[in-house]
Design an enzyme around this catalytic site. Structure first.
Site, mmCIF file in Angstrom:
data_model
loop_
_atom_site.group_PDB
_atom_site.id
_atom_site.type_symbol
_atom_site.label_atom_id
_atom_site.label_comp_id
_atom_site.label_asym_id
_atom_site.label_seq_id
_atom_site.Cartn_x
_atom_site.Cartn_y
_atom_site.Cartn_z
ATOM 1 N N GLY A 207 0.824 -1.207 0.000
ATOM 2 C CA GLY A 207 0.000 0.000 0.000
ATOM 3 C C GLY A 207 0.847 1.240 0.000
ATOM 4 O O GLY A 207 2.046 1.187 0.283
ATOM 5 N N PRO A 208 0.236 2.380 -0.321
ATOM 6 C CA PRO A 208 0.982 3.633 -0.357
ATOM 7 C C PRO A 208 1.560 3.973 1.024
ATOM 8 O O PRO A 208 1.088 3.438 2.026
ATOM 9 C CB PRO A 208 -0.062 4.675 -0.776
ATOM 10 N N PRO A 209 2.545 4.846 1.065
ATOM 11 C CA PRO A 209 3.160 5.220 2.341
ATOM 12 C C PRO A 209 2.134 5.815 3.307
ATOM 13 O O PRO A 209 1.218 6.517 2.880
ATOM 14 C CB PRO A 209 4.189 6.284 1.965
ATOM 15 N N GLY A 210 2.296 5.516 4.567
ATOM 16 C CA GLY A 210 1.477 6.153 5.592
ATOM 17 C C GLY A 210 0.093 5.572 5.764
ATOM 18 O O GLY A 210 -0.735 6.145 6.461
ATOM 19 N N THR A 211 -0.176 4.428 5.155
ATOM 20 C CA THR A 211 -1.511 3.860 5.289
ATOM 21 C C THR A 211 -1.620 2.911 6.469
ATOM 22 O O THR A 211 -2.688 2.370 6.724
ATOM 23 C CB THR A 211 -1.927 3.112 4.014
ATOM 24 N N THR A 214 3.123 -0.635 8.785
ATOM 25 C CA THR A 214 3.950 -0.916 9.949
ATOM 26 C C THR A 214 3.088 -1.005 11.205
ATOM 27 O O THR A 214 3.302 -1.860 12.066
ATOM 28 C CB THR A 214 5.022 0.185 10.095
ATOM 29 N N HIS A 431 -3.675 34.891 -12.365
ATOM 30 C CA HIS A 431 -3.313 33.485 -12.572
ATOM 31 C C HIS A 431 -4.260 32.563 -11.786
ATOM 32 O O HIS A 431 -4.842 31.634 -12.347
ATOM 33 C CB HIS A 431 -1.853 33.299 -12.123
ATOM 34 N N GLU A 432 -4.438 32.871 -10.523
ATOM 35 C CA GLU A 432 -5.270 31.995 -9.693
ATOM 36 C C GLU A 432 -6.735 32.048 -10.112
ATOM 37 O O GLU A 432 -7.416 31.022 -10.139
ATOM 38 C CB GLU A 432 -5.136 32.360 -8.210
HETATM 39 P P1 ADP Z 1 3.262 2.770 6.577
HETATM 40 O O1 ADP Z 1 4.109 1.757 7.259
HETATM 41 O O2 ADP Z 1 2.121 2.171 5.813
HETATM 42 O O3 ADP Z 1 4.029 3.714 5.720
HETATM 43 P P2 ADP Z 1 2.734 3.585 9.254
HETATM 44 O O4 ADP Z 1 2.169 2.336 9.765
HETATM 45 O O5 ADP Z 1 4.150 3.837 9.595
HETATM 46 O O6 ADP Z 1 2.565 3.682 7.676
HETATM 47 O O7 ADP Z 1 1.805 4.789 9.713
HETATM 48 C C1 ADP Z 1 2.315 5.922 10.350
HETATM 49 C C2 ADP Z 1 1.373 6.431 11.402
HETATM 50 O O8 ADP Z 1 0.160 6.904 10.823
HETATM 51 C C3 ADP Z 1 0.948 5.370 12.386
HETATM 52 O O9 ADP Z 1 1.846 5.272 13.429
HETATM 53 C C4 ADP Z 1 -0.416 5.871 12.838
HETATM 54 O O10 ADP Z 1 -0.282 6.825 13.848
HETATM 55 C C5 ADP Z 1 -0.954 6.552 11.613
HETATM 56 N N1 ADP Z 1 -1.812 5.648 10.843
HETATM 57 C C6 ADP Z 1 -1.563 5.215 9.598
HETATM 58 N N2 ADP Z 1 -2.540 4.417 9.148
HETATM 59 C C7 ADP Z 1 -3.450 4.317 10.148
HETATM 60 C C8 ADP Z 1 -4.685 3.615 10.285
HETATM 61 N N3 ADP Z 1 -5.185 2.850 9.302
HETATM 62 N N4 ADP Z 1 -5.350 3.739 11.461
HETATM 63 C C9 ADP Z 1 -4.851 4.498 12.441
HETATM 64 N N5 ADP Z 1 -3.692 5.173 12.368
HETATM 65 C C10 ADP Z 1 -2.982 5.110 11.240
HETATM 66 ZN ZN ZN Z 2 -0.908 27.852 -11.279
HETATM 67 MG MG MG Z 3 6.180 1.597 7.234
#
Ligand code: ADP
Ligand code: ZN
Ligand code: MG
Length: 625
Positions: A207-211, A214, A431-432
């Site tokens: 999945g995309p980053p931050g989802t 981990t 522009h905007e």
């Molecule tokens: P990834 O490993 O997918 O890049 P992480 O697991 O490191 O993302 O997510 C970073 C932080 O974002 C987590 O520690 C949490 O605080 C928040 N977060 C991300 N996804 C969720 C989720 N589905 N539910 C709750 N918190 C989330």
């Molecule tokens: Zn522009």
């Molecule tokens: Mg991660």
């Protein structure tokens, strides 16, 4: 969750410490014991000694190699003082002493001579042995000098403090269900094996980053109640060739000893990159060896009955080596995608638990306004809002803090300090407004929410904020063309009003061109080129991420045709934007004048103004037939 070192302090480490201590004591004794045995004689310069001898004040002398000890003549019945001096090479000394009639002798060898020399021979090797033992013992630990080949895996053990559970993860229900099943299996394998079910050996979170990949893995660790080895892919790859593969071997060895257990490899793409994507310098030997070792280990434990489940995470599944994805290895892939509306609301709820929310806060409304945000973005958003409230000395976080925080996250931080001169401000305003007018007319699902000429972030001098009114997963050609026209709206307005263009549109043009290229080479939207994928490798899994991949090897002819098509798409969008703006020239002036006055236009005022936009006649000849 607590982290502890894998091995217990080993006995050899204890021996090392004891040896070190003992030899240290010997050394100290050797240095200071002689000094402690008796009172030290007062040191005197050699010249004083000679002087005292000549004056006849000395009664007896003991001449040693390194030291001359001498006693002064007794006075009033008391024994004379003992003094010492350092000898110089003086052949005349015996003659002088003899002539003065002083009793003299060579110093007797020190009584503990054998002991001292024994110490001299025995202690240094002892110290070496002790130091060596010490490092060997530390080598079993984590950062020891000799630990290079040892796996760096951390073991998470169930603990009360800060334990992550599935309740901390929201918005990724399918992935959660999948992992809950695995935890179930580890807790009561019999239920599964009785039926004859085989639990996948490798599970890949994609999945995309931050989802929350981990985070999900940590939740598995928290819930499973079995040892959980966690290591990041990049930790396998180091400068020393061969280290990565021996680390993999160690990791699996340890894991097998502790089965049932889970191994988690984060950022798998660091080792699992496709082997034929060698790049300019050819393949990466080290990474290849590490990958091979990983494949071998994963095949290896199939035979035994040891329950080791390998969990891995990546945000670049397309770059992984095909061998990793084969059945029997990471055969199960779990998509951890960006959350939908209700998912975002649930995530917001989780992260605002620790934040004091005002009564007016409507998490659902916030979720509606943040499509495309990943879990990490939402966590960040809640924190931004809390920071804003605190900065304004409020006790609770209000809805307006969230509104402001969304803008911050979307457009970067507000930079009031950057001051535009009047001309620049005017150009930016036109522009905007150009973006906004074209955007109001062309895009289906995005609504222009706000126009601002207050500079934000590093690049944007002004910005037009368009927020989707609903989640969209597919876009059709008309919408994409509308998006490109909107991107070009800013530059087109500058052209119409000033007859010249500035550097401010570079980013718009980049995005417009990228989008057009993707329409042709990835989405098959060109009639001339047909439904073929002209990009190298697979299309990125996540819509709209990054610039187009390099093209696959195509004939020069095709390459030229692609360029022509891309150009045509962009140019027809440009023409459309120009036509629209020319048709709404009055409105362009009115809105710009107002924007220059207030710097920001949003909400009802904006909808009302943009509601007056008139459609332009379609361009005389459509660019594509
Ligand atoms: P990834 O490993 O997918 O890049 P992480 O697991 O490191 O993302 O997510 C970073 C932080 O974002 C987590 O520690 C949490 O605080 C928040 N977060 C991300 N996804 C969720 C989720 N589905 N539910 C709750 N918190 C989330
Ligand atoms: Zn522009
Ligand atoms: Mg991660």
């Amino acid at each position: 969750m607590s982290i502890k070192d894998t091995p217990k302090p080993s006995p050899s480490r204890l021996v090392g410490n004891i040896l070190l201590g003992v030899s240290g004591l010997f050394l100290l004794a050797n240095l200071f014991l002689p000094g402690l045995l008796g009172p030290r004689p007062t040191a005197a310069p050699y010249s004083l000694f000679i002087h005292q001898v000549q004056e006849g004040e000395v009664s007896q002398v003991s001449v040693g190699q390194n030291q001359i000890l001498y006693q002064l003549k007794s006075e009033n019945g008391e024994p004379g003082q003992v003094l010492s001096t350092t000898p110089i090479f003086d052949l005349e000394l015996p003659k002088l002493l003899e002539s003065k009639g002083i009793e003299f002798a060579a110093a007797p060898p020190p009584k503990n001579g054998w002991f001292t020399s024994l110490l001299g021979w025995v202690v240094p090797p002892l110290i070496f042995v002790a130091i060596w033992r010490f490092f060997i013992a530390r080598g079993d630990g984590q950062q020891g000098v000799l630990s290079i080949g040892k796996s760096k895996a951390k073991v998470y053990v169930e603990g009360e403090s800060a334990k992550v559970t599935f309740a901390d993860v929201a918005g990724v229900e399918e992935a959660k269900a999948e992992l809950v099943e695995i935890v179930d299996f580890l807790k009561s394998p019999v239920r599964f094996t009785d039926i004859g079910a085989r639990i996948p050996k490798g599970v890949l979170l994609v999945g995309p980053p931050g989802t929350g990949k981990t985070l999900l893995a940590k939740a598995v660790a928290g819930e499973a109640g079995v040892p959980f080895f966690s290591i990041s892919g990049s930790e396998f790859v180091e400068m020393f060739v061969g280290v990565g593969s021996s680390r993999v071997r160690d990791l699996f060895e340890q894991a097998k000893k502790q089965a049932p257990c889970i191994i988690f490899i984060d950022e798998l793409d660091a080792i699992g990159k496709s082997r034929n994507s060698g790049g300019f310098y050819g393949g990466n030997d080290e990474r290849e060896q590490t990958l091979n070792q990983l494949l071998t280990e994963m095949d290896g434990f199939a035979a035994g009955d040891a329950t080791v489940i390998v969990l891995a995470a990546t945000n670049r599944p397309e770059s992984l080596d095909a061998a990793l994805l084969r059945p029997g290895r990471f055969d199960r892939q779990v998509l951890v995608d960006r959350p939908d509306l209700s998912g975002r609301e649930a995530i917001l709820k989780i992260h605002s638990q620790t934040v004091k929310l005002g009564k007016d806060v409507d998490l659902k409304a916030i979720a509606t306004r943040t499509p495309g945000f990943a879990g990490a973005d939402l966590a960040n958003l809640v924190n931004e809002a809390a920071l804003l409230a605190a900065r304004n000395h409020r006790l609770t976080v209000a809805q307006e803090d969230f509104a402001e925080a969304i803008e911050r996250v979307v457009a970067g931080l507000e930079k009031k300090s950057r001051v535009l001169n009047e001309t620049e401000k005017k150009i930016v305003a036109y522009h905007e407004v150009g973006h906004a007018i074209v955007g109001a007319m062309t895009t289906g699902s995005n609504r222009v929410e706000k126009i601002s000429i207050v500079p934000r972030g590093m690049a944007a001098l002004g910005y037009t904020l368009q927020l989707p009114t609903e989640d969209r997963f597919l876009k059709d050609e008309t919408e994409l063309r509308g998006e490109i026209a909107t991107l070009l709206g800013g530059r087109s307005a500058e052209e119409i009003v000033f007859g010249s263009i500035t550097t401010g549109a570079a980013n718009d043009l980049q995005r417009a061109t990228d989008l057009a290229e993707r329409m042709v080479t990835a989405y098959g939207m060109s009639k001339v080129l047909g439904p073929l994928a002209y990009q190298q490798g697979q299309q990125p899994m996540f819509l709209g991420s990054g610039s187009p991949d390099p093209r696959r090897a195509v004939s020069e002819e095709t390459s030229r045709a692609i360029d022509r098509e891309v150009k045509e798409i962009v140019e027809s969008a440009h023409e459309r934007a120009i036509a629209l703006l020319k048709n709404n020239r009055d409105l362009l002036e009115t809105i710009t004048a107002q924007l220059l006055e207030t710097e920001v236009i949003e909400g009802e005022t904006l909808y009302e103004l943009l509601g007056q936009v008139k459609a332009a006649p379609e361009p005389a000849e459509p660019a594509l037939v």
